[in-house]
Write a protein that holds these residues in place. Structure first.
Motif, short mmCIF file in Angstrom:
data_model
loop_
_atom_site.label_atom_id
_atom_site.label_comp_id
_atom_site.label_asym_id
_atom_site.label_seq_id
_atom_site.Cartn_x
_atom_site.Cartn_y
_atom_site.Cartn_z
N SER A 142 -3.37 -38.06 -29.45
CA SER A 142 -3.62 -39.10 -30.34
C SER A 142 -2.20 -40.04 -30.18
N LYS A 143 -2.33 -41.23 -30.53
CA LYS A 143 -1.31 -42.27 -30.41
C LYS A 143 -0.16 -41.67 -31.31
N GLY A 144 0.93 -41.81 -30.88
CA GLY A 144 2.21 -41.40 -31.40
C GLY A 144 2.46 -39.80 -31.63
N GLU A 145 1.88 -39.01 -30.79
CA GLU A 145 1.88 -37.58 -30.63
C GLU A 145 2.85 -37.22 -29.74
N SER A 146 3.70 -36.30 -30.08
CA SER A 146 4.76 -35.72 -29.05
C SER A 146 4.02 -35.11 -27.87
N VAL A 147 4.38 -35.50 -26.67
CA VAL A 147 3.84 -35.13 -25.49
C VAL A 147 4.79 -34.19 -24.79
N VAL A 148 6.14 -34.59 -24.68
CA VAL A 148 7.00 -34.03 -23.58
C VAL A 148 8.44 -34.13 -24.35
N VAL A 149 9.27 -33.27 -24.16
CA VAL A 149 10.66 -33.18 -24.34
C VAL A 149 11.65 -33.72 -23.23
N VAL A 150 12.22 -34.63 -23.14
CA VAL A 150 13.06 -35.10 -22.01
C VAL A 150 14.60 -35.03 -22.42
N GLU A 151 15.39 -34.50 -21.51
CA GLU A 151 16.58 -34.67 -21.58
C GLU A 151 17.41 -35.51 -20.81
N SER A 152 17.81 -36.49 -21.70
CA SER A 152 18.34 -37.73 -21.08
C SER A 152 19.84 -37.40 -21.03
N ASP A 153 20.86 -38.40 -20.56
CA ASP A 153 22.32 -38.02 -20.27
C ASP A 153 23.04 -37.79 -21.72
N LYS A 154 22.42 -37.87 -22.79
CA LYS A 154 23.05 -37.64 -24.00
C LYS A 154 22.45 -36.83 -25.01
N ALA A 155 21.07 -36.64 -24.76
CA ALA A 155 20.42 -36.15 -25.96
C ALA A 155 18.96 -35.30 -25.20
N ASP A 156 18.39 -34.32 -26.16
CA ASP A 156 17.11 -34.17 -25.86
C ASP A 156 15.86 -34.81 -26.91
N MET A 157 14.92 -35.39 -26.45
CA MET A 157 14.21 -36.23 -27.10
C MET A 157 12.75 -35.84 -27.11
N ASP A 158 12.10 -35.76 -28.23
CA ASP A 158 10.61 -35.58 -28.19
C ASP A 158 10.05 -37.18 -27.75
N VAL A 159 9.30 -37.18 -26.93
CA VAL A 159 8.63 -38.62 -26.39
C VAL A 159 7.24 -38.50 -26.66
N GLU A 160 6.79 -39.51 -27.40
CA GLU A 160 5.35 -39.80 -27.68
C GLU A 160 4.62 -40.75 -26.77
N THR A 161 3.39 -40.71 -27.38
CA THR A 161 2.27 -41.42 -26.42
C THR A 161 1.81 -42.60 -26.86
N PHE A 162 1.85 -43.61 -26.44
CA PHE A 162 1.42 -45.02 -26.83
C PHE A 162 0.03 -45.19 -27.19
N TYR A 163 -0.84 -44.22 -26.50
CA TYR A 163 -2.39 -44.45 -26.51
C TYR A 163 -2.96 -43.31 -26.84
N ASP A 164 -4.28 -43.31 -27.32
CA ASP A 164 -5.13 -42.09 -27.50
C ASP A 164 -5.81 -41.63 -25.93
N GLY A 165 -6.06 -40.49 -25.57
CA GLY A 165 -6.58 -40.06 -24.23
C GLY A 165 -6.22 -38.61 -24.23
N TYR A 166 -6.51 -38.19 -23.02
CA TYR A 166 -6.20 -36.90 -22.61
C TYR A 166 -5.23 -36.67 -21.58
N LEU A 167 -4.44 -35.68 -21.56
CA LEU A 167 -3.43 -35.45 -20.67
C LEU A 167 -3.99 -34.86 -19.44
#
Length: 470
Positions: A71-96
């Motif tokens: 669902s739009k706004g749902e966390s999909v993946v945790v990404v490690e950037s150069d500074k922090a770990d962040m939960d990343v959400e999706t813009f759209y409804d659909g299926y992974l």
């Protein structure tokens, strides 16, 4: 606040041909129906840019699995950037539909890491697209070489405990966890562990370099968290005893954060810098700190506040030059303070430090430090600094020089406050507490006289700190 995944269309087109034919009724003409094109929406999920300096990101963990409905706004993946770990959400409804970069893999910013299908019927098409061009999504990092002693320990755990460990690429003790004293886990894993009442200290992580992932928490719950805690406790000390958490002679690749620090330090070498030192009496500041420490005030906040007030009177020291042809008088005075964390260094920012009262500033600083150590800082909390403080005084260091961070005008290195024998105004010998500060500045914008005047103002504020509590 979590970041949102960027997506683009990968359209697939099919044609629907309705039945056509001539009318059986004389004198009537039947218009030929037009061909209808149906565009199936298969979106690429890109590696997002989580900071202005981020060039690539590492997949810490996928929160959802292939085939899951999103669902739009749902966390999909945790990404490690150069500074922090962040939960990343999706813009759209659909299926992974297809994951193109697995956990532990690295992908450049803007490259595809997964495909999102609009309907369940399109999942097969998305998987076909991923298998045909998935190699562009990112490269999975090769695990660092480990000795047979280190590699055998997780295998032993796997036999005793029903926790799935895909590949024993590291010991149960994370190399950045100070011998196991600190827990290294993804943000989602920590959240899930709190909800399910699971003790993270007893889990063996299956993620990169032993990081605990959400699936490790779920496996512990399914197999019995208490059993996991008991078995791991018998193995982890053996691993630590074997090498003290560090394998001498081993080659360890940079983490994402260490890579970013390395690039920034190399970039800073092209800036012509100079250094100015100054000795400041701290008796009055020490007395003020003792008086208001019980109210939650920190020495870091006091130094940041004093620095911000001095910068307000010398805006050129708060300026920055980015293109080599002009410089900017920054509108805000944002004090970045260097903090050592597991596996790197980060600079949480006290924004508008000249305008915020010392009590609010102290509370904000404690909040930022907690978030920094949990790798939960948002970009605006670490990349908006206009002047940087680096304090090694708590380690007894009396003086040092700091390297200028790219994009800023100056950084101040603060040493320890120490009792020093000095001559008093009446010619007698006395004892005063003094600290040494050294400022490194961009000489294209800031000149020696600018720093000298700034340091004089800073010294007057610290030696008579009544304005710090207003």
């Amino acid at each position: 606040m979590s970041r949102l995944l960027q997506t683009s269309f990968l359209p697939s087109t099919t044609s629907l041909h309705p039945r056509t034919g001539a009318s059986s009724v004389p004198g009537f003409r039947v218009n030929k129906p037009r061909i209808v094109h149906v565009r199936a929406k298969i979106r690429e999920i890109f590696m997002p840019a989580l900071s202005s300096t981020m060039t690539e990101g590492k997949i810490v963990s996928w929160v959802r699995s292939e085939g899951d409905k999103l669902s739009k706004g749902e966390s999909v993946v945790v990404v490690e950037s150069d500074k922090a770990d962040m939960d990343v959400e999706t813009f759209y409804d659909g299926y992974l539909a297809a994951i193109m970069v697995e956990e532990g893999g690295v992908a450049p910013v803007g490259s595809a890491i997964a495909l999102l299908a609009e309907t369940e019927e399109e999942i097969a098409d998305a998987k076909a697209k991923a298998s045909g061009g998935g190699s562009s999504g990112g490269n999975s990092q090769s695990p660092p070489p480990v000795s047979s002693t280190t590699a055998e320990a997780p295998v032993a755990v796997e036999k005793k405990v029903s926790v799935s460990v895909p590949s024993p690429i590291a010991s149960a003790v994370h190399p950045a966890s100070e011998g196991g004293k600190r827990i290294v886990a993804s943000p989602y894993a920590k959240k899930l562990a709190k909800e399910l009442n699971v003790e993270l200290a007893g889990l063996v992580g299956s993620g990169p370099m032993g990081r605990i992932l959400a699936k490790d928490v779920e496996a512990a719950v399914a197999g019995g968290g208490a059993a996991v805690k008991t078995e791991v406790a018998t193995v982890a000390p053996a691993v630590a005893a074997a090498g003290g958490g560090v394998e001498l002679g081993s080659v360890v690749p940079f983490t994402t954060m260490q890579g970013a620090v390395s690039r920034n330090m190399v970039e800073s070498l092209v800036v012509p810098t100079f250094r100015v030192g100054y000795t400041i009496n701290t008796d009055a500041l020490d007395a003020l700190y003792k008086k208001i420490k019980s109210k939650g005030v920190t020495m870091t906040a006091l130094l940041a506040k004093a620095t911000a007030l001095a910068l307000a009177k010398h805006p050129v020291v708060n300026s920055s030059c980015r293109d080599g042809n002009s410089f900017v008088y920054n509108k805000s005075i944002n004090i970045a303070v260097a903090v050592a964390i597991d596996g790197g260094l980060i600079t949480p920012v006290l924004q508008n430090a000249d305008k915020v009262d010392i009590y609010s500033l102290s509370r904000k600083w404690k909040e930022l430090v907690d978030k920094a150590r949990a790798k939960q800082l948002q970009p605006q909390e670490y990349n908006t600094g206009t002047f940087t403080l680096s304090n090694l005084g708590m380690f007894g260091v009396d003086r040092f020089d700091a390297i200028l961070p790219p994009g800023t005008g100056a950084i101040m290195a603060v040493g320890a406050s120490q009792p020093t024998v000095v001559a008093t105004k009446d010619g007698r010998m006395g004892m005063k507490s003094q600290m040494q500060v050294n400022v490194t500045a961009d000489h294209r914008v800031i000149y020696g006289a600018d720093l000298a005047q700034f340091l004089q103002t800073l010294a007057s504020i610290i030696e008579d700190p009544k304005d710090l509590t207003f």
